[in-house]
Design a protein around this motif. Structure first.
Motif, PDB file in Angstrom:
ATOM      1  N   MET A   1      38.676  40.497  43.490  1.00  0.00           N
ATOM      2  CA  MET A   1      38.276  39.867  44.739  1.00  0.00           C
ATOM      3  C   MET A   1      39.313  40.179  45.804  1.00  0.00           C
ATOM      4  O   MET A   1      40.517  40.063  45.571  1.00  0.00           O
ATOM      5  N   SER A   2      38.836  40.560  46.960  1.00  0.00           N
ATOM      6  CA  SER A   2      39.712  40.831  48.093  1.00  0.00           C
ATOM      7  C   SER A   2      40.191  39.507  48.667  1.00  0.00           C
ATOM      8  O   SER A   2      39.397  38.609  48.938  1.00  0.00           O
ATOM      9  N   GLY A   3      41.496  39.390  48.833  1.00  0.00           N
ATOM     10  CA  GLY A   3      42.059  38.180  49.405  1.00  0.00           C
ATOM     11  C   GLY A   3      41.829  38.077  50.894  1.00  0.00           C
ATOM     12  O   GLY A   3      41.905  36.992  51.469  1.00  0.00           O
ATOM     13  N   SER A   4      41.511  39.195  51.542  1.00  0.00           N
ATOM     14  CA  SER A   4      41.358  39.167  52.999  1.00  0.00           C
ATOM     15  C   SER A   4      39.990  38.653  53.433  1.00  0.00           C
ATOM     16  O   SER A   4      39.893  37.875  54.368  1.00  0.00           O
ATOM     17  N   ASP A   5      38.927  39.090  52.737  1.00  0.00           N
ATOM     18  CA  ASP A   5      37.597  38.658  53.176  1.00  0.00           C
ATOM     19  C   ASP A   5      36.751  38.041  52.065  1.00  0.00           C
ATOM     20  O   ASP A   5      35.603  37.681  52.291  1.00  0.00           O
ATOM     21  N   GLY A   6      37.293  37.928  50.867  1.00  0.00           N
ATOM     22  CA  GLY A   6      36.566  37.287  49.772  1.00  0.00           C
ATOM     23  C   GLY A   6      35.527  38.158  49.096  1.00  0.00           C
ATOM     24  O   GLY A   6      34.795  37.680  48.235  1.00  0.00           O
ATOM     25  N   THR A   7      35.475  39.447  49.442  1.00  0.00           N
ATOM     26  CA  THR A   7      34.528  40.355  48.799  1.00  0.00           C
ATOM     27  C   THR A   7      34.881  40.461  47.317  1.00  0.00           C
ATOM     28  O   THR A   7      36.031  40.685  46.952  1.00  0.00           O
ATOM     29  N   LYS A   8      33.859  40.293  46.474  1.00  0.00           N
ATOM     30  CA  LYS A   8      34.061  40.318  45.034  1.00  0.00           C
ATOM     31  C   LYS A   8      33.326  41.508  44.442  1.00  0.00           C
ATOM     32  O   LYS A   8      32.161  41.752  44.770  1.00  0.00           O
ATOM     33  N   LYS A   9      34.015  42.263  43.591  1.00  0.00           N
ATOM     34  CA  LYS A   9      33.399  43.393  42.910  1.00  0.00           C
ATOM     35  C   LYS A   9      33.670  43.247  41.411  1.00  0.00           C
ATOM     36  O   LYS A   9      34.716  42.748  41.013  1.00  0.00           O
ATOM     37  N   THR A  10      32.707  43.717  40.619  1.00  0.00           N
ATOM     38  CA  THR A  10      32.839  43.652  39.169  1.00  0.00           C
ATOM     39  C   THR A  10      32.480  45.006  38.580  1.00  0.00           C
ATOM     40  O   THR A  10      31.561  45.667  39.047  1.00  0.00           O
ATOM     41  N   THR A  11      33.231  45.384  37.539  1.00  0.00           N
ATOM     42  CA  THR A  11      32.885  46.610  36.815  1.00  0.00           C
ATOM     43  C   THR A  11      32.818  46.318  35.313  1.00  0.00           C
ATOM     44  O   THR A  11      33.615  45.547  34.787  1.00  0.00           O
ATOM     45  N   THR A  12      31.833  46.939  34.683  1.00  0.00           N
ATOM     46  CA  THR A  12      31.727  46.912  33.223  1.00  0.00           C
ATOM     47  C   THR A  12      31.794  48.341  32.686  1.00  0.00           C
ATOM     48  O   THR A  12      31.594  48.555  31.496  1.00  0.00           O
ATOM     49  N   ASP A  13      32.061  49.294  33.559  1.00  0.00           N
ATOM     50  CA  ASP A  13      32.184  50.707  33.189  1.00  0.00           C
ATOM     51  C   ASP A  13      33.434  50.869  32.323  1.00  0.00           C
ATOM     52  O   ASP A  13      34.563  50.782  32.813  1.00  0.00           O
ATOM     53  N   GLN A  14      33.241  51.094  31.035  1.00  0.00           N
ATOM     54  CA  GLN A  14      34.357  51.140  30.085  1.00  0.00           C
ATOM     55  C   GLN A  14      35.359  52.252  30.402  1.00  0.00           C
ATOM     56  O   GLN A  14      36.564  52.069  30.241  1.00  0.00           O
ATOM     57  N   ALA A  15      34.878  53.390  30.873  1.00  0.00           N
ATOM     58  CA  ALA A  15      35.797  54.474  31.220  1.00  0.00           C
ATOM     59  C   ALA A  15      36.687  54.047  32.380  1.00  0.00           C
ATOM     60  O   ALA A  15      37.907  54.266  32.356  1.00  0.00           O
ATOM     61  N   GLN A  16      36.097  53.439  33.376  1.00  0.00           N
ATOM     62  CA  GLN A  16      36.856  52.975  34.540  1.00  0.00           C
ATOM     63  C   GLN A  16      37.845  51.873  34.150  1.00  0.00           C
ATOM     64  O   GLN A  16      38.992  51.873  34.590  1.00  0.00           O
ATOM     65  N   ILE A  17      37.405  50.954  33.309  1.00  0.00           N
ATOM     66  CA  ILE A  17      38.274  49.854  32.858  1.00  0.00           C
ATOM     67  C   ILE A  17      39.459  50.403  32.080  1.00  0.00           C
ATOM     68  O   ILE A  17      40.615  50.049  32.347  1.00  0.00           O
ATOM     69  N   GLN A  18      39.198  51.275  31.125  1.00  0.00           N
ATOM     70  CA  GLN A  18      40.278  51.808  30.290  1.00  0.00           C
ATOM     71  C   GLN A  18      41.256  52.663  31.102  1.00  0.00           C
ATOM     72  O   GLN A  18      42.465  52.618  30.883  1.00  0.00           O
ATOM     73  N   GLU A  19      40.736  53.411  32.056  1.00  0.00           N
ATOM     74  CA  GLU A  19      41.598  54.227  32.911  1.00  0.00           C
ATOM     75  C   GLU A  19      42.533  53.322  33.726  1.00  0.00           C
ATOM     76  O   GLU A  19      43.730  53.589  33.836  1.00  0.00           O
ATOM     77  N   TRP A  20      41.982  52.231  34.274  1.00  0.00           N
ATOM     78  CA  TRP A  20      42.803  51.324  35.070  1.00  0.00           C
ATOM     79  C   TRP A  20      43.831  50.601  34.194  1.00  0.00           C
ATOM     80  O   TRP A  20      44.989  50.465  34.567  1.00  0.00           O
TER      81      TRP A  20
END
Length: 141
Positions: A57-76
């Motif tokens: 979640m962005s602290g500046s405007d409250g925009t929330k994003k979610t990912t369940t992409d396992q490749a993206q999660i593991q890379e991060w």
């Protein structure tokens, strides 16, 4: 005169007692928090590679994003898991942090962090973690 001296002595003793009890009340808390750097993954209760969802979640405007992409999660996770975190209860509360990141396993919240907070414990600000959070936020559609 004797009565006045006794009264002064009692008042001085009470004042000293009150002032000594007003010392830093979280000294015992500080004793339990080591300021030794620890890797971020040590704050995760279990195997950090088992994360199956990340919410940011962005602290500046409250925009929330979610990912369940396992490749993206593991890379991060690979980018952040070895970052050195130093808990510091003396740090001032940070208002207006850039991002709030929550890691989930099967819908259960496992780890919450900001660049200045790890599982709701204040830490020394971690600029590299802030940079990685920005990358993640930008990468999630």
């Amino acid at each position: 005169m004797k009565k006045y001296s006794l009264y002064t002595l009692i008042c001085a003793s009470l004042l000293i007692l009150i002032l000594s009890s007003c010392q830093n009340s979280n000294q015992s808390d500080q004793a339990g928090v080591s300021k030794e750097p620890k890797e971020l993954e040590t704050f995760y209760p279990g195997d950090i590679t088992q994360v199956d969802s990340i919410e940011i979640m962005s602290g500046s405007d409250g925009t929330k994003k979610t990912t369940t992409d396992q490749a993206q999660i593991q890379e991060w996770i690979e980018k952040v898991r070895h970052l050195k975190i130093v808990l510091d209860p003396d740090q001032e509360d940070a208002t207006g942090v850039l991002f709030h990141v929550t890691m989930f396993e099967q819908g259960k919240e496992m780890l919450y962090m900001t660049p200045t907070d790890m599982n709701h414990q204040r830490m020394e600000p971690q600029s590299e973690l802030a940079d990685r959070m920005t990358e993640l936020f930008d990468a999630i559609e």
